[in-house]
Design a protein around this motif. Sequence first.
Motif, short mmCIF file in Angstrom:
data_model
loop_
_atom_site.label_atom_id
_atom_site.label_comp_id
_atom_site.label_asym_id
_atom_site.label_seq_id
_atom_site.Cartn_x
_atom_site.Cartn_y
_atom_site.Cartn_z
N GLY A 12 0.85 -1.19 0.00
CA GLY A 12 0.00 0.00 0.00
C GLY A 12 0.88 1.24 0.00
O GLY A 12 1.44 1.61 1.03
N THR A 13 1.03 1.86 -1.13
CA THR A 13 2.00 2.97 -1.28
C THR A 13 1.32 4.29 -1.60
O THR A 13 1.90 5.15 -2.26
N GLY A 14 0.08 4.43 -1.14
CA GLY A 14 -0.67 5.63 -1.45
C GLY A 14 -0.46 6.75 -0.45
O GLY A 14 0.67 7.10 -0.11
N TYR A 15 -1.56 7.31 0.06
CA TYR A 15 -1.58 8.51 0.89
C TYR A 15 -0.53 8.48 2.01
O TYR A 15 0.24 9.42 2.17
N TRP A 16 -0.47 7.41 2.79
CA TRP A 16 0.49 7.31 3.88
C TRP A 16 1.60 6.30 3.58
O TRP A 16 2.74 6.44 4.02
N GLY A 17 1.27 5.28 2.81
CA GLY A 17 2.25 4.25 2.51
C GLY A 17 3.49 4.78 1.83
O GLY A 17 4.60 4.26 2.02
N LYS A 18 3.34 5.85 1.02
CA LYS A 18 4.51 6.41 0.34
C LYS A 18 5.54 6.94 1.34
O LYS A 18 6.75 6.94 1.07
N ASN A 19 5.07 7.38 2.52
CA ASN A 19 5.99 7.83 3.56
C ASN A 19 6.76 6.66 4.17
O ASN A 19 7.94 6.77 4.48
N LEU A 20 6.08 5.54 4.32
CA LEU A 20 6.77 4.33 4.79
C LEU A 20 7.83 3.89 3.78
O LEU A 20 8.93 3.46 4.16
N VAL A 21 7.49 3.96 2.50
CA VAL A 21 8.47 3.61 1.46
C VAL A 21 9.71 4.47 1.61
O VAL A 21 10.85 3.98 1.59
N ARG A 22 9.50 5.77 1.74
CA ARG A 22 10.64 6.70 1.86
C ARG A 22 11.51 6.40 3.07
O ARG A 22 12.75 6.29 2.96
N VAL A 23 10.89 6.21 4.25
CA VAL A 23 11.65 6.04 5.48
C VAL A 23 12.37 4.69 5.50
O VAL A 23 13.56 4.62 5.86
N PHE A 24 11.69 3.61 5.12
CA PHE A 24 12.36 2.31 5.12
C PHE A 24 13.50 2.30 4.09
O PHE A 24 14.52 1.62 4.29
N HIS A 25 13.36 3.05 3.01
CA HIS A 25 14.46 3.16 2.04
C HIS A 25 15.63 3.91 2.66
O HIS A 25 16.80 3.51 2.52
N GLU A 26 15.35 5.00 3.37
CA GLU A 26 16.40 5.76 4.04
C GLU A 26 17.12 4.92 5.08
O GLU A 26 18.33 5.12 5.32
N LEU A 27 16.40 3.98 5.68
CA LEU A 27 17.00 3.12 6.71
C LEU A 27 17.68 1.89 6.11
O LEU A 27 18.22 1.06 6.84
N GLY A 28 17.66 1.78 4.80
CA GLY A 28 18.34 0.67 4.13
C GLY A 28 17.65 -0.67 4.25
O GLY A 28 18.27 -1.71 4.05
N ALA A 29 16.34 -0.66 4.55
CA ALA A 29 15.63 -1.92 4.77
C ALA A 29 14.63 -2.25 3.67
O ALA A 29 14.12 -3.36 3.61
N LEU A 30 14.33 -1.30 2.79
CA LEU A 30 13.28 -1.51 1.79
C LEU A 30 13.76 -2.45 0.69
O LEU A 30 14.77 -2.20 0.03
N LYS A 31 13.02 -3.54 0.48
CA LYS A 31 13.35 -4.51 -0.56
C LYS A 31 12.32 -4.54 -1.69
O LYS A 31 12.66 -4.82 -2.85
N ARG A 32 11.06 -4.28 -1.34
CA ARG A 32 10.00 -4.42 -2.33
C ARG A 32 8.84 -3.52 -1.95
O ARG A 32 8.68 -3.11 -0.80
#
Length: 543
Positions: A12-32
């Motif tokens: 879910g990468t919409g209204y709020w999910g896009k913020n989770l995408v950004r932060v987990f990417h900044e933390l080096g944990a985002l895979k998919r």
Amino acid sequence: MRGDRAGVAVVGTGYWGKNLVRVFHELGALKRACDISSESRTAIEEKYGIATTDDFDSLLRENDIGAVAIATPAAQHYEMVRRALLSDKDVFVEKPLSLRSAEGYELVRLAEDRGLILMVGHILEYHPAISELKRLIAEGELGKIQYIYSSRLNLGKLRTEENILWSFAPHDISAICSLLGEMPTHVSSHGKSFLSPNIFDTTMTTCEFKSGVQAHIFVSWLHPFKEQKLAVVADRKMAVFDDTDLNRKLVLYSHRIDWHNRVPVAHKDDGQVVAISKDEPLRLECEHFLKCVDDRTRPRTDGRSGFHVLEVLEACEQSLRDNGRRVEVSKVESKYHAHPTAIVDSPCSIGAGTKIWHFSHIMSTSKIGKKCNIGQNVVVSPGVIIGDNVKIQNNVSVYTGVELEDDVFCGPSMVFTNVINPRSHIVRRDEYRKTLVRRGATLGANCTIVCGVTIGEHAFIGAGAVVTRSVPPYALMMGVPAKQVGFMCQCAGGRLEFREAFESSGYASEGSVIVQSAIAVATCAACGANYTHSSAGVTRLQG
């Protein structure tokens, strides 16, 4: 992925999910990332250089994904969290955990049974201002807490699957409960639906706590300006957290009240700004989740805390529907009790007040009603349906294909079957026959119910009997094979002794009776209930 930084997939990468995408990417944990919108997936692939998918189930099969962060609409939370846990993934889910506390509790049990991390996104508890406020309260800086007021107002995103109470209030409920270290005992809520029927757009809730503290929570998405404030009023100092103020987010006021000639006079203080860190709450929240995944430790806002917020929300919802009636939180959705040695597989449904005792096994997809008593060494197989107030004594196996209606009694060591001609070397799962036990029937100790029969309502099967045919209502069955030897009252206080009577059913034009049908009548000596018996069967008379 255990003992190492988990690969996280955001769903879910919409209204709020896009913020989770950004932060987990900044933390080096985002895979998919997973989203049904091809536009959103393309944007994420281009910005973050990761693979995306619209297939949630295929994502759960990927071995390099150790955890999922779910930010889909609230109505989808229960099913998606359940599927992720069943796939042995740690889960972070945005609030609310579910839209029903019973479902929330099921998710908590599932995570605990599988040793998985389940964390709910109550982000306010990770805000530096709330963390500092909690420290000040714990150290007694404010004195004795008297009441708390919070407001979360905006002309914001309108929802159709959840009302304002479920969308905005979870933040404040979780934060207030965390600050006080206790759950409310009673709530009362008032609200109004202005845009859509039965979808509340504004609510005011009062929470009462055992300590004597009261909290007032005002939420609305139909407001001319944005406001996010929380005020804590105590006998020494007052604190105000204003999340929209960049420079004065947390302020302490040493207001004083003096008495002159028995009249209170207030002396106002200008306020002292409390220094807090500038860390982003969402980043702190995501870091905490990753640390819990790595260390296998319980999150601050774990599944159980999310479940307790659901209990409060359901109490508020009940109060709203009852025009603001004061509702006791603990009475809204009582949990069932399972002895520590019992095994309860997920998913299954177990009603409030049900007790499951030593060494019993409740298998997945079974449904057990409210206020049941499941004795020791009982097995309830997949797909079994059990009604309310059913008592199953020790050493009984209720096999797939059996349905027990309300108020059924199963005596110790009685036996159900589900295949008419079983052989160990032949699989006959597709030959299971349904056995239906109607409301109020009693199955005596050590009796056997051969599959494919129906036991009529309030029938009484004697101890050791073997039932091979369907049984009429109120019938008393004994022997091997079981034969009907009489009838029993609904109260089971004794056998019914019928005596013949006659019922007129037609008249000739001259006035003489032309049809008479024989019936029998009986009165229970124990409870005084009256019955009739005819070719149509036994009927209990009302009154």
